[in-house]
Design a protein around this motif. Structure first.
Motif, PDB file in Angstrom:
ATOM      1  N   MET A   1       0.809  -1.215  -0.072  1.00 37.84           N
ATOM      2  CA  MET A   1      -0.127  -0.034   0.006  1.00 37.84           C
ATOM      3  C   MET A   1       0.750   1.019   0.009  1.00 37.84           C
ATOM      4  O   MET A   1       1.986   1.282   0.652  1.00 37.84           O
ATOM      5  N   PHE A   2       0.323   2.083  -0.676  1.00 41.03           N
ATOM      6  CA  PHE A   2       1.416   3.511  -0.899  1.00 41.03           C
ATOM      7  C   PHE A   2       0.912   4.308   0.205  1.00 41.03           C
ATOM      8  O   PHE A   2      -0.311   4.235   0.814  1.00 41.03           O
ATOM      9  N   SER A   3       1.676   5.188   0.747  1.00 43.10           N
ATOM     10  CA  SER A   3       1.220   6.240   1.596  1.00 43.10           C
ATOM     11  C   SER A   3       0.498   7.426   0.983  1.00 43.10           C
ATOM     12  O   SER A   3       0.345   7.586  -0.125  1.00 43.10           O
ATOM     13  N   VAL A   4      -0.177   8.084   1.951  1.00 36.34           N
ATOM     14  CA  VAL A   4      -0.971   9.270   1.377  1.00 36.34           C
ATOM     15  C   VAL A   4      -0.145  10.274   0.627  1.00 36.34           C
ATOM     16  O   VAL A   4      -0.497  10.734  -0.283  1.00 36.34           O
ATOM     17  N   LEU A   5       1.047  10.463   1.240  1.00 41.89           N
ATOM     18  CA  LEU A   5       1.834  11.268   0.377  1.00 41.89           C
ATOM     19  C   LEU A   5       2.511  10.788  -0.796  1.00 41.89           C
ATOM     20  O   LEU A   5       2.451  11.799  -1.796  1.00 41.89           O
ATOM     21  N   SER A   6       2.502   9.684  -1.007  1.00 43.15           N
ATOM     22  CA  SER A   6       2.846   9.002  -2.332  1.00 43.15           C
ATOM     23  C   SER A   6       1.725   9.300  -3.288  1.00 43.15           C
ATOM     24  O   SER A   6       1.702   9.662  -4.648  1.00 43.15           O
ATOM     25  N   TYR A   7       0.347   9.219  -2.874  1.00 48.76           N
ATOM     26  CA  TYR A   7      -1.039   9.282  -3.644  1.00 48.76           C
ATOM     27  C   TYR A   7      -0.988  10.913  -3.893  1.00 48.76           C
ATOM     28  O   TYR A   7      -1.199  11.061  -5.330  1.00 48.76           O
ATOM     29  N   GLY A   8      -0.574  11.766  -3.253  1.00 45.51           N
ATOM     30  CA  GLY A   8      -0.639  13.017  -3.474  1.00 45.51           C
ATOM     31  C   GLY A   8       0.347  13.710  -4.628  1.00 45.51           C
ATOM     32  O   GLY A   8       0.034  14.253  -5.351  1.00 45.51           O
ATOM     33  N   ARG A   9       1.511  12.969  -4.459  1.00 46.61           N
ATOM     34  CA  ARG A   9       2.473  13.360  -5.413  1.00 46.61           C
ATOM     35  C   ARG A   9       2.214  12.806  -6.984  1.00 46.61           C
ATOM     36  O   ARG A   9       2.335  13.515  -7.975  1.00 46.61           O
ATOM     37  N   LEU A  10       1.474  11.612  -7.005  1.00 48.47           N
ATOM     38  CA  LEU A  10       0.935  10.950  -8.065  1.00 48.47           C
ATOM     39  C   LEU A  10      -0.188  11.838  -8.695  1.00 48.47           C
ATOM     40  O   LEU A  10      -0.315  11.854 -10.043  1.00 48.47           O
ATOM     41  N   VAL A  11      -1.102  12.565  -7.639  1.00 43.19           N
ATOM     42  CA  VAL A  11      -2.101  13.239  -8.203  1.00 43.19           C
ATOM     43  C   VAL A  11      -1.661  14.695  -8.823  1.00 43.19           C
ATOM     44  O   VAL A  11      -2.102  15.075  -9.932  1.00 43.19           O
TER      45      VAL A  11
ATOM     46  N   MET B   1      -6.686  16.698   0.915  1.00 38.11           N
ATOM     47  CA  MET B   1      -5.741  16.586  -0.071  1.00 38.11           C
ATOM     48  C   MET B   1      -5.874  16.660  -1.288  1.00 38.11           C
ATOM     49  O   MET B   1      -5.222  17.329  -2.300  1.00 38.11           O
ATOM     50  N   ILE B   2      -7.240  16.029  -1.810  1.00 42.80           N
ATOM     51  CA  ILE B   2      -7.437  15.897  -3.185  1.00 42.80           C
ATOM     52  C   ILE B   2      -7.705  17.607  -3.634  1.00 42.80           C
ATOM     53  O   ILE B   2      -6.939  18.056  -4.502  1.00 42.80           O
ATOM     54  N   LEU B   3      -8.245  18.077  -2.708  1.00 47.03           N
ATOM     55  CA  LEU B   3      -8.480  19.638  -3.026  1.00 47.03           C
ATOM     56  C   LEU B   3      -7.187  20.511  -3.234  1.00 47.03           C
ATOM     57  O   LEU B   3      -6.930  21.377  -3.899  1.00 47.03           O
ATOM     58  N   GLN B   4      -6.267  20.250  -2.339  1.00 49.90           N
ATOM     59  CA  GLN B   4      -4.901  20.948  -2.455  1.00 49.90           C
ATOM     60  C   GLN B   4      -4.420  20.688  -3.669  1.00 49.90           C
ATOM     61  O   GLN B   4      -3.740  21.584  -4.290  1.00 49.90           O
ATOM     62  N   GLU B   5      -4.407  19.700  -4.194  1.00 48.53           N
ATOM     63  CA  GLU B   5      -3.845  19.399  -5.698  1.00 48.53           C
ATOM     64  C   GLU B   5      -4.514  19.854  -6.600  1.00 48.53           C
ATOM     65  O   GLU B   5      -3.995  20.524  -7.698  1.00 48.53           O
ATOM     66  N   LEU B   6      -5.763  19.605  -6.609  1.00 49.26           N
ATOM     67  CA  LEU B   6      -6.585  20.310  -7.601  1.00 49.26           C
ATOM     68  C   LEU B   6      -6.885  21.972  -7.640  1.00 49.26           C
ATOM     69  O   LEU B   6      -6.917  22.430  -8.656  1.00 49.26           O
ATOM     70  N   LYS B   7      -6.186  22.445  -6.508  1.00 52.41           N
ATOM     71  CA  LYS B   7      -6.181  24.024  -6.806  1.00 52.41           C
ATOM     72  C   LYS B   7      -4.982  24.426  -7.796  1.00 52.41           C
ATOM     73  O   LYS B   7      -5.110  25.434  -8.209  1.00 52.41           O
ATOM     74  N   LYS B   8      -4.208  23.360  -8.130  1.00 61.05           N
ATOM     75  CA  LYS B   8      -3.016  23.958  -8.752  1.00 61.05           C
ATOM     76  C   LYS B   8      -3.482  24.029 -10.289  1.00 61.05           C
ATOM     77  O   LYS B   8      -2.760  24.395 -11.091  1.00 61.05           O
ATOM     78  N   LEU B   9      -4.846  23.418 -10.715  1.00 62.59           N
ATOM     79  CA  LEU B   9      -5.277  23.441 -11.906  1.00 62.59           C
ATOM     80  C   LEU B   9      -5.612  24.797 -12.154  1.00 62.59           C
ATOM     81  O   LEU B   9      -6.468  25.705 -11.318  1.00 62.59           O
ATOM     82  N   LYS B  10      -5.303  25.667 -13.326  1.00 69.91           N
ATOM     83  CA  LYS B  10      -5.547  26.957 -13.682  1.00 69.91           C
ATOM     84  C   LYS B  10      -6.033  26.635 -15.184  1.00 69.91           C
ATOM     85  O   LYS B  10      -5.428  26.985 -16.380  1.00 69.91           O
TER      86      LYS B  10
END
Length: 255
Positions: A1-11, A234-243
């Motif tokens: 199982m991957f860590s939450v941090l790893s998932y965040g980086r992949l997203v 965490m999902i929202l943090q990554e999606l905020k990078k979309l412009k």
């Protein structure tokens, strides 16, 4: 199982580097005209180190499709039930075939945008009637953007699902369907001797919703591999990078 941090980086990697399929028919600013999607996809199997990507947008046991017709943009994700592997059946065959069939139906115009359950139903019936035996089970989520009405029509069976994000907040989402712990609703095809024993739900059991969308909304579809490992914040943090201006966006993630 991957860590939450790893998932965040992949997203983050998919969000920042994967926006490549642009629909030129998307409307301009001001809310007028037809809407359209800019899409990106990211996926990997449970053993990410193998780096296996099967033909037909199939990631491990999961599969997806993005299809466009003159009336709508359609997204789909499916998660093959891994327990079939114990019986010598590749779980990705069912999910992959289901999604490819849905994709073909959309491209052929054999669907009604306001009825995504109909896409699932017709696809599943085709699988049942296939001359080549196909065994397996899968969850399924279908999301249809009606370009003219600016409405999102959805059908979700099981624990895959979707989010609609607006202004950095989740404004609409799917409901998970579980019979009991770790046993989601699913479409299935079992061998004759196992019929009535293998869990199998009707496409009509899918949860169906309709929702008015706006330009700039982010529509995320994913299997439980994402939702079980990354909380909303965490999902929202990554999606905020979309412009992306004046178009809706639809990243999809699988595990």
């Amino acid at each position: 199982m991957f860590s939450v941090l790893s998932y965040g980086r992949l997203v983050a990697r998919a969000v920042l580097g994967g926006l490549s399929q642009t629909d030129p028919r998307a409307g301009g600013g001001g809310g007028g005209g037809d809407y359209g999607l800019v899409t990106a996809g990211c996926g990997f199997g449970k053993d990410f180190r193998k780096g296996l990507l099967k033909k037909g947008a199939c990631y491990g046991d999961d599969a997806c499709f993005v299809a466009r017709h003159r009336s709508a943009d359609v997204l789909g994700v499916a998660d093959g039930v891994g327990g079939w592997r114990d019986y010598g059946v590749d779980p990705s065959q069912f999910s992959g075939t289901l999604m490819r069939t849905c994709e073909r139906l959309v491209k052929e115009g054999r669907f009604v945008p306001s009825n995504p359950i109909g896409i699932l139903t017709t696809s599943y019936c085709e699988l049942l009637q296939n001359k080549v035996p196909l065994l397996g089970s899968s969850t399924a989520c279908i999301v249809v953007l009606d370009r003219t009405s600016h409405r999102l029509h959805t059908a979700n069976l099981g624990d895959s699902g979707f989010l609609v994000v607006r202004g950095g907040e989740v404004v609409h989402r799917s409901d998970e369907q579980q019979h009991y712990f770790n046993t989601p609703f699913q479409l299935s095809i079992a061998p004759p001797e196992a019929e009535g024993v293998v869990l199998s739900d009707s496409p009509d059991a899918a949860d169906s919703t309709s929702f008015d969308v706006q330009l700039g909304d982010i529509i995320l579809t994913a299997t439980d591999g994402l939702f079980d490992n990354m909380p909303d914040y965490m999902i929202l943090q990554e999606l905020k990078k979309l412009k992306v201006e004046s178009q809706m966006t639809s990243p999809s993630f699988f595990q």
